[in-house]
Design a protein around this motif. Structure first.
Motif, PDB file in Angstrom:
ATOM      1  N   ASP A   1       0.825  -1.212   0.000  1.00 36.90           N
ATOM      2  CA  ASP A   1       0.000   0.000   0.000  1.00 36.90           C
ATOM      3  C   ASP A   1       0.857   1.260   0.000  1.00 36.90           C
ATOM      4  O   ASP A   1       0.555   2.232  -0.694  1.00 36.90           O
ATOM      5  N   VAL A   2       1.939   1.236   0.772  1.00 36.27           N
ATOM      6  CA  VAL A   2       2.856   2.385   0.787  1.00 36.27           C
ATOM      7  C   VAL A   2       3.451   2.585  -0.603  1.00 36.27           C
ATOM      8  O   VAL A   2       3.548   3.710  -1.100  1.00 36.27           O
ATOM      9  N   CYS A   3       3.813   1.508  -1.247  1.00 34.96           N
ATOM     10  CA  CYS A   3       4.383   1.581  -2.591  1.00 34.96           C
ATOM     11  C   CYS A   3       3.388   2.213  -3.566  1.00 34.96           C
ATOM     12  O   CYS A   3       3.754   3.076  -4.367  1.00 34.96           O
ATOM     13  N   ARG A   4       2.137   1.796  -3.489  1.00 39.48           N
ATOM     14  CA  ARG A   4       1.101   2.383  -4.361  1.00 39.48           C
ATOM     15  C   ARG A   4       0.960   3.891  -4.122  1.00 39.48           C
ATOM     16  O   ARG A   4       0.813   4.667  -5.062  1.00 39.48           O
ATOM     17  N   ILE A   5       1.005   4.292  -2.856  1.00 37.66           N
ATOM     18  CA  ILE A   5       0.897   5.721  -2.508  1.00 37.66           C
ATOM     19  C   ILE A   5       2.077   6.493  -3.086  1.00 37.66           C
ATOM     20  O   ILE A   5       1.907   7.565  -3.676  1.00 37.66           O
TER      21      ILE A   5
ATOM     22  N   THR B   1       4.816 -11.071  -7.340  1.00 35.10           N
ATOM     23  CA  THR B   1       3.897 -10.485  -8.317  1.00 35.10           C
ATOM     24  C   THR B   1       3.205  -9.257  -7.741  1.00 35.10           C
ATOM     25  O   THR B   1       3.114  -8.218  -8.405  1.00 35.10           O
ATOM     26  N   LEU B   2       2.734  -9.363  -6.514  1.00 37.34           N
ATOM     27  CA  LEU B   2       2.045  -8.244  -5.874  1.00 37.34           C
ATOM     28  C   LEU B   2       2.978  -7.044  -5.699  1.00 37.34           C
ATOM     29  O   LEU B   2       2.572  -5.893  -5.875  1.00 37.34           O
ATOM     30  N   ALA B   3       4.232  -7.308  -5.390  1.00 35.31           N
ATOM     31  CA  ALA B   3       5.202  -6.216  -5.235  1.00 35.31           C
ATOM     32  C   ALA B   3       5.365  -5.447  -6.542  1.00 35.31           C
ATOM     33  O   ALA B   3       5.315  -4.214  -6.558  1.00 35.31           O
ATOM     34  N   PHE B   4       5.519  -6.172  -7.643  1.00 31.46           N
ATOM     35  CA  PHE B   4       5.692  -5.498  -8.924  1.00 31.46           C
ATOM     36  C   PHE B   4       4.401  -4.826  -9.386  1.00 31.46           C
ATOM     37  O   PHE B   4       4.440  -3.742  -9.967  1.00 31.46           O
ATOM     38  N   GLU B   5       3.266  -5.424  -9.115  1.00 25.86           N
ATOM     39  CA  GLU B   5       1.986  -4.789  -9.448  1.00 25.86           C
ATOM     40  C   GLU B   5       1.769  -3.524  -8.625  1.00 25.86           C
ATOM     41  O   GLU B   5       1.094  -2.599  -9.072  1.00 25.86           O
ATOM     42  N   SER B   6       2.354  -3.464  -7.429  1.00 25.06           N
ATOM     43  CA  SER B   6       2.223  -2.291  -6.572  1.00 25.06           C
ATOM     44  C   SER B   6       3.146  -1.157  -7.002  1.00 25.06           C
ATOM     45  O   SER B   6       3.021  -0.041  -6.529  1.00 25.06           O
TER      46      SER B   6
END
Length: 73
Positions: free
Chosen positions: A13-17, A42-47
């Motif tokens: 979530d922090v990455c998305r922000i 995968t979730l890390a790269f999508e974020s």
């Protein structure tokens, strides 16, 4: 460097922000976590993460990755 598991908010979530304000090439993010399943990667790269390092890791690996992004700028 951004840990995936933090209190109150996930590193994803922090990455998305952060990505709402900074592009990948302007502010590289390396996710660091004990999670090492394919779906976590995968979730890390999508974020919006640039890179992903699973714990435990060798310090030399971390330094190599950080240097790569410093020199790329």
């Amino acid at each position: 460097l951004l840990d995936v598991m933090m209190p109150n908010i996930s590193g994803y979530d922090v990455c998305r922000i952060i990505r709402k304000r900074y592009q990948k090439y302007k502010l590289p993010i390396i996710m660091v976590t004990a999670k090492n399943q394919v779906q976590d990667l995968t979730l890390a790269f999508e974020s919006g993460a640039n890179d992903y390092i699973a714990k435990p890791f060798q310090v030399s690996l971390l330094l190599e990755r950080v240097e790569r992004y410093i020199h790329a700028r």
